[in-house]
Design an enzyme around this catalytic site. Structure first.
Site, PDB file in Angstrom:
ATOM      1  N   ARG A   1       0.816  -1.237   0.000  1.00  5.34           N
ATOM      2  CA  ARG A   1       0.000   0.000   0.000  1.00  5.34           C
ATOM      3  C   ARG A   1       0.842   1.276   0.000  1.00  5.34           C
ATOM      4  NH1 ARG A   1      -3.057  -2.882   3.710  1.00  5.34           N
ATOM      5  NH2 ARG A   1      -4.812  -3.900   2.711  1.00  5.34           N
TER       6      ARG A   1
ATOM      7  N   LYS B   1       2.608  11.888  -9.897  1.00  2.00           N
ATOM      8  CA  LYS B   1       1.780  11.054 -10.771  1.00  2.00           C
ATOM      9  C   LYS B   1       2.605   9.852 -11.193  1.00  2.00           C
ATOM     10  CE  LYS B   1      -1.444  14.027 -13.225  1.00  2.00           C
ATOM     11  NZ  LYS B   1      -1.868  14.386 -14.595  1.00  2.00           N
TER      12      LYS B   1
ATOM     13  N   GLU C   1       8.581  20.056 -22.728  1.00  2.09           N
ATOM     14  CA  GLU C   1       7.889  20.300 -21.448  1.00  2.09           C
ATOM     15  C   GLU C   1       8.353  21.640 -20.847  1.00  2.09           C
ATOM     16  OE1 GLU C   1       5.423  18.255 -20.628  1.00  2.09           O
ATOM     17  OE2 GLU C   1       5.935  16.193 -21.181  1.00  2.09           O
TER      18      GLU C   1
ATOM     19  N   LYS D   1       6.093  23.696 -11.766  1.00  2.00           N
ATOM     20  CA  LYS D   1       5.331  22.473 -11.497  1.00  2.00           C
ATOM     21  C   LYS D   1       5.009  22.352 -10.007  1.00  2.00           C
ATOM     22  CE  LYS D   1       4.432  17.830 -12.769  1.00  2.00           C
ATOM     23  NZ  LYS D   1       4.769  16.632 -13.527  1.00  2.00           N
TER      24      LYS D   1
ATOM     25  N   GLU E   1      -5.367  17.043  -9.345  1.00  5.47           N
ATOM     26  CA  GLU E   1      -5.925  17.477 -10.620  1.00  5.47           C
ATOM     27  C   GLU E   1      -7.440  17.644 -10.598  1.00  5.47           C
ATOM     28  OE1 GLU E   1      -3.806  15.953 -14.021  1.00  5.47           O
ATOM     29  OE2 GLU E   1      -5.597  16.202 -15.254  1.00  5.47           O
TER      30      GLU E   1
ATOM     31  N   ARG F   1      -4.172  21.844 -11.948  1.00  2.00           N
ATOM     32  CA  ARG F   1      -3.114  20.938 -12.406  1.00  2.00           C
ATOM     33  C   ARG F   1      -3.346  20.479 -13.836  1.00  2.00           C
ATOM     34  NH1 ARG F   1       0.127  15.993  -9.361  1.00  2.00           N
ATOM     35  NH2 ARG F   1       1.435  15.567 -11.162  1.00  2.00           N
TER      36      ARG F   1
ATOM     37  N   ASN G   1      -1.445  19.787 -18.717  1.00  5.37           N
ATOM     38  CA  ASN G   1      -1.710  18.913 -19.861  1.00  5.37           C
ATOM     39  C   ASN G   1      -1.786  19.689 -21.168  1.00  5.37           C
ATOM     40  OD1 ASN G   1      -1.907  16.533 -18.316  1.00  5.37           O
ATOM     41  ND2 ASN G   1      -3.945  17.154 -17.665  1.00  5.37           N
TER      42      ASN G   1
ATOM     43  N   HIS H   1      -1.198  18.026 -24.433  1.00  2.80           N
ATOM     44  CA  HIS H   1      -1.167  16.589 -24.153  1.00  2.80           C
ATOM     45  C   HIS H   1      -2.374  15.830 -24.689  1.00  2.80           C
ATOM     46  CE1 HIS H   1       2.326  17.492 -21.809  1.00  2.80           C
ATOM     47  NE2 HIS H   1       2.429  16.259 -21.352  1.00  2.80           N
TER      48      HIS H   1
ATOM     49  N   HIS I   1      -1.217  12.870 -26.635  1.00  2.00           N
ATOM     50  CA  HIS I   1      -1.554  11.488 -26.274  1.00  2.00           C
ATOM     51  C   HIS I   1      -2.232  10.771 -27.438  1.00  2.00           C
ATOM     52  CE1 HIS I   1      -1.512  12.286 -21.629  1.00  2.00           C
ATOM     53  NE2 HIS I   1      -0.303  12.128 -22.138  1.00  2.00           N
TER      54      HIS I   1
ATOM     55  N   HIS J   1       7.292  10.864 -26.262  1.00  2.00           N
ATOM     56  CA  HIS J   1       6.249  11.632 -25.585  1.00  2.00           C
ATOM     57  C   HIS J   1       6.459  13.143 -25.805  1.00  2.00           C
ATOM     58  CE1 HIS J   1       3.419  12.937 -22.546  1.00  2.00           C
ATOM     59  NE2 HIS J   1       4.381  13.655 -21.993  1.00  2.00           N
TER      60      HIS J   1
HETATM   61  N1  LIG Z   1       4.407  11.246 -14.153  1.00  2.00           N
HETATM   62  C1  LIG Z   1       4.351  12.388 -14.782  1.00  2.00           C
HETATM   63  O1  LIG Z   1       3.943  13.410 -14.229  1.00  2.00           O
HETATM   64  C2  LIG Z   1       4.833  12.462 -16.203  1.00  2.00           C
HETATM   65  C3  LIG Z   1       5.029  13.706 -16.801  1.00  2.00           C
HETATM   66  C4  LIG Z   1       5.550  13.742 -18.096  1.00  2.00           C
HETATM   67  C5  LIG Z   1       5.856  12.559 -18.737  1.00  2.00           C
HETATM   68  N2  LIG Z   1       5.646  11.370 -18.113  1.00  2.00           N
HETATM   69  C6  LIG Z   1       5.988  10.101 -18.789  1.00  2.00           C
HETATM   70  O2  LIG Z   1       7.394  10.072 -19.007  1.00  2.00           O
HETATM   71  C7  LIG Z   1       7.651   9.186 -20.076  1.00  2.00           C
HETATM   72  C8  LIG Z   1       8.707   9.760 -20.977  1.00  2.00           C
HETATM   73  O3  LIG Z   1       9.891   9.904 -20.235  1.00  2.00           O
HETATM   74  P1  LIG Z   1      11.297  10.140 -20.956  1.00  2.00           P
HETATM   75  O4  LIG Z   1      11.127  11.099 -22.040  1.00  2.00           O
HETATM   76  O5  LIG Z   1      12.254  10.439 -19.877  1.00  2.00           O
HETATM   77  O6  LIG Z   1      11.571   8.759 -21.685  1.00  2.00           O
HETATM   78  P2  LIG Z   1      12.319   7.389 -21.258  1.00  2.00           P
HETATM   79  O7  LIG Z   1      12.143   7.115 -19.840  1.00  2.00           O
HETATM   80  O8  LIG Z   1      11.835   6.387 -22.231  1.00  2.00           O
HETATM   81  O9  LIG Z   1      13.845   7.684 -21.544  1.00  2.00           O
HETATM   82  C9  LIG Z   1      14.244   7.972 -22.840  1.00  2.00           C
HETATM   83  C10 LIG Z   1      15.423   7.133 -23.317  1.00  2.00           C
HETATM   84  O10 LIG Z   1      16.608   7.734 -22.829  1.00  2.00           O
HETATM   85  C11 LIG Z   1      17.449   6.762 -22.218  1.00  2.00           C
HETATM   86  N3  LIG Z   1      18.181   7.470 -21.183  1.00  2.00           N
HETATM   87  C12 LIG Z   1      17.692   7.908 -19.994  1.00  2.00           C
HETATM   88  N4  LIG Z   1      18.606   8.656 -19.384  1.00  2.00           N
HETATM   89  C13 LIG Z   1      19.697   8.673 -20.167  1.00  2.00           C
HETATM   90  C14 LIG Z   1      20.971   9.299 -20.065  1.00  2.00           C
HETATM   91  N5  LIG Z   1      21.264  10.100 -19.050  1.00  2.00           N
HETATM   92  N6  LIG Z   1      21.860   9.091 -21.059  1.00  2.00           N
HETATM   93  C15 LIG Z   1      21.531   8.323 -22.127  1.00  2.00           C
HETATM   94  N7  LIG Z   1      20.342   7.739 -22.298  1.00  2.00           N
HETATM   95  C16 LIG Z   1      19.439   7.925 -21.319  1.00  2.00           C
HETATM   96  C17 LIG Z   1      16.528   5.682 -21.771  1.00  2.00           C
HETATM   97  O11 LIG Z   1      17.181   4.451 -21.699  1.00  2.00           O
HETATM   98  C18 LIG Z   1      15.454   5.694 -22.846  1.00  2.00           C
HETATM   99  O12 LIG Z   1      15.863   4.907 -23.935  1.00  2.00           O
HETATM  100  C19 LIG Z   1       6.333   8.953 -20.765  1.00  2.00           C
HETATM  101  O13 LIG Z   1       5.893   7.643 -20.493  1.00  2.00           O
HETATM  102  C20 LIG Z   1       5.405   9.962 -20.131  1.00  2.00           C
HETATM  103  O14 LIG Z   1       4.069   9.519 -20.059  1.00  2.00           O
HETATM  104  C21 LIG Z   1       5.146  11.306 -16.874  1.00  2.00           C
HETATM  105 ZN   LIG Z   2       4.223  15.343 -20.713  1.00  2.00          ZN
END
Ligand SMILES: NC(=O)c1ccc[n+]([C@@H]2O[C@H](COP(=O)([O-])OP(=O)(O)OC[C@H]3O[C@@H](n4cnc5c(N)ncnc54)[C@H](O)[C@@H]3O)[C@@H](O)[C@H]2O)c1
Ligand SMILES: [Zn+2]
Length: 359
Positions: A119, A141, A183, A225, A235, A239, A243, A246, A250, A263
């Site tokens: 939990r 999130k 972003e 943020k 949200e 919040r 988006n 987005h 999405h 993304h």
């Molecule tokens: N929770 C939230 O509030 C929130 C907000 C925005 C986005 N997201 C989510 O985040 C995700 C996208 O995240 P992302 O863009 O970080 O993508 P990701 O986590 O897929 O990372 C991108 C790529 O970069 C590589 N990588 C990571 N760090 C590295 C580094 N320092 N050097 C070399 N390679 C590296 C990873 O192996 C991967 O292949 C989506 O799923 C999206 O929905 C969540």
């Molecule tokens: Zn985003």
């Protein structure tokens, strides 16, 4: 090192931003007095930074490095279940701390696993992509995708700390760097006109990974943020402005298959569409819309992804979490630096899609 504090009902914590912070991870883990530590990373990040993070964590408690096949396409309930399996196998307990070492994908999966294991156990976010450092690691999130929709399964679970080592951005592929800038642009567009202008002016320095420009943007984005999340953690209102771009983004991710467009790329293009829709609804001038498109293009992000199906996009947007009873709520610009939520009729929406090359 810079420090930004977050105060949300679900937790108060600091975001630490600076070069080389991973080597000193123990300093932030020690006060948590964990019984054990599970560091979650994908194979790329594990190979680059796993050893450094693990060495630091081991100075505090028994530590396991859990390497996951974690890509956008693998951001599923099954992958989160694998994390839980590993936590069980290492005899984790309520005082275990999970460390999400990586991008937003690992952060979202590890965060979700930490939210549901017993939990809820504590998580430290150690973001290594620009997108994760400016956005996904902050705000609590967590979640995974379902074939029917992006982040359809999730939980709110604030981290106990965010440790953003800016040196890790040196190894980030250029496409991923641009995805993070999407972003950053979003934060300026929805809440801070001066920040948007600074980002545009600093674009060449950001793309060249200038440490000072990146650190300043990460800190300002985290402040924006943190402010929004502090006022509306779950949200129910404000919040949702985060988006911006987005709902369109999405839909692009869903109809092209998760992982085809990053993304941040989908969001970049989505912001251009949202700006166009704002203009069609008489909210912003054509010149402001052009500024958005110009900034997205300058960040080497797609301003237009032609050939997508308008019908599929409409269906995906209606199925998005932000849709209610068949109408879609959009985040639109009232001006650069101020976003609002509006329900939008189909006609201008279809015009925006067809003008952008949707068929
Ligand atoms: N929770 C939230 O509030 C929130 C907000 C925005 C986005 N997201 C989510 O985040 C995700 C996208 O995240 P992302 O863009 O970080 O993508 P990701 O986590 O897929 O990372 C991108 C790529 O970069 C590589 N990588 C990571 N760090 C590295 C580094 N320092 N050097 C070399 N390679 C590296 C990873 O192996 C991967 O292949 C989506 O799923 C999206 O929905 C969540
Ligand atoms: Zn985003």
């Amino acid at each position: 090192m810079q420090r930004v504090s977050v105060s949300a009902p679900g937790g108060h914590y600091d975001i630490l931003i600076g070069p080389g912070l991973l080597d000193g991870l123990d300093e932030w883990l020690q006060p948590l007095a964990p019984t054990s530590i599970a560091i979650i990373a994908d194979p790329t990040v594990a190979a680059l930074y796993g050893a450094r993070a693990t060495a630091a964590a081991r100075r505090v408690a028994r530590t396991e490095l859990v390497v996951l096949e974690a890509s956008e396409g693998e951001k599923t309930l099954l992958t989160a279940a694998r994390v839980v399996d590993r936590l069980v196998a290492m005899a984790a307990d309520r005082r275990t701390v999970v460390v999400a070492l990586g991008g937003g994908v690992v952060g979202d999966i590890a965060g979700f696993a930490a939210a549901v294991f017993m939990r809820g156990i504590r998580i430290v976010q150690a973001p290594t992509t620009l997108l994760a450092q400016v956005d996904s690691s902050v705000g609590g999130k967590t979640g995974v995708n379902h074939p029917a929709g992006k982040n359809l399964i999730g939980a709110f679970h604030q981290p106990v700390a965010v440790v953003a080592d800016t040196t890790t951005l040196r190894s980030l592929p250029p496409r991923e760097l641009s995805a993070g800038i999407a972003e950053i642009l979003k934060h300026g567009l929805i809440a801070d006109e001066a920040y948007f202008a600074t980002t545009c002016a600093d674009m060449a320095r950001l793309l060249a990974r200038d440490e000072a420009a990146l650190a300043a943007a990460i800190a300002r984005s985290c402040e924006v943020k943190a402010l929004v999340v502090g006022r509306d953690e779950r949200e129910s209102g404000e919040r949702a402005l985060l988006n911006f771009g987005h709902t369109f983004g999405h839909a692009i991710e869903a109809i092209t298959g998760f992982g085809t467009w990053l993304h941040g790329e989908a969001v970049g293009c989505g912001m251009c569409l949202a700006a166009d829709l704002s203009r069609r609804l008489g909210m912003i001038e054509a010149a402001d819309c052009a500024k958005v498109v110009e900034a997205v293009g300058a960040a080497n992000l797609p301003v237009r992804i032609a050939g997508l199906s308008a019908a599929a996009a409409m269906q995906a947007m209606r199925g998005d979490k932000k849709a209610e009873a068949g109408t879609v709520r959009f985040v639109l610009l009232e001006r650069i630096g101020k976003a609002v939520q509006r329900r939008v009729p189909d006609a201008p929406l279809v015009e925006t899609l067809s003008a952008a090359g949707y068929t």
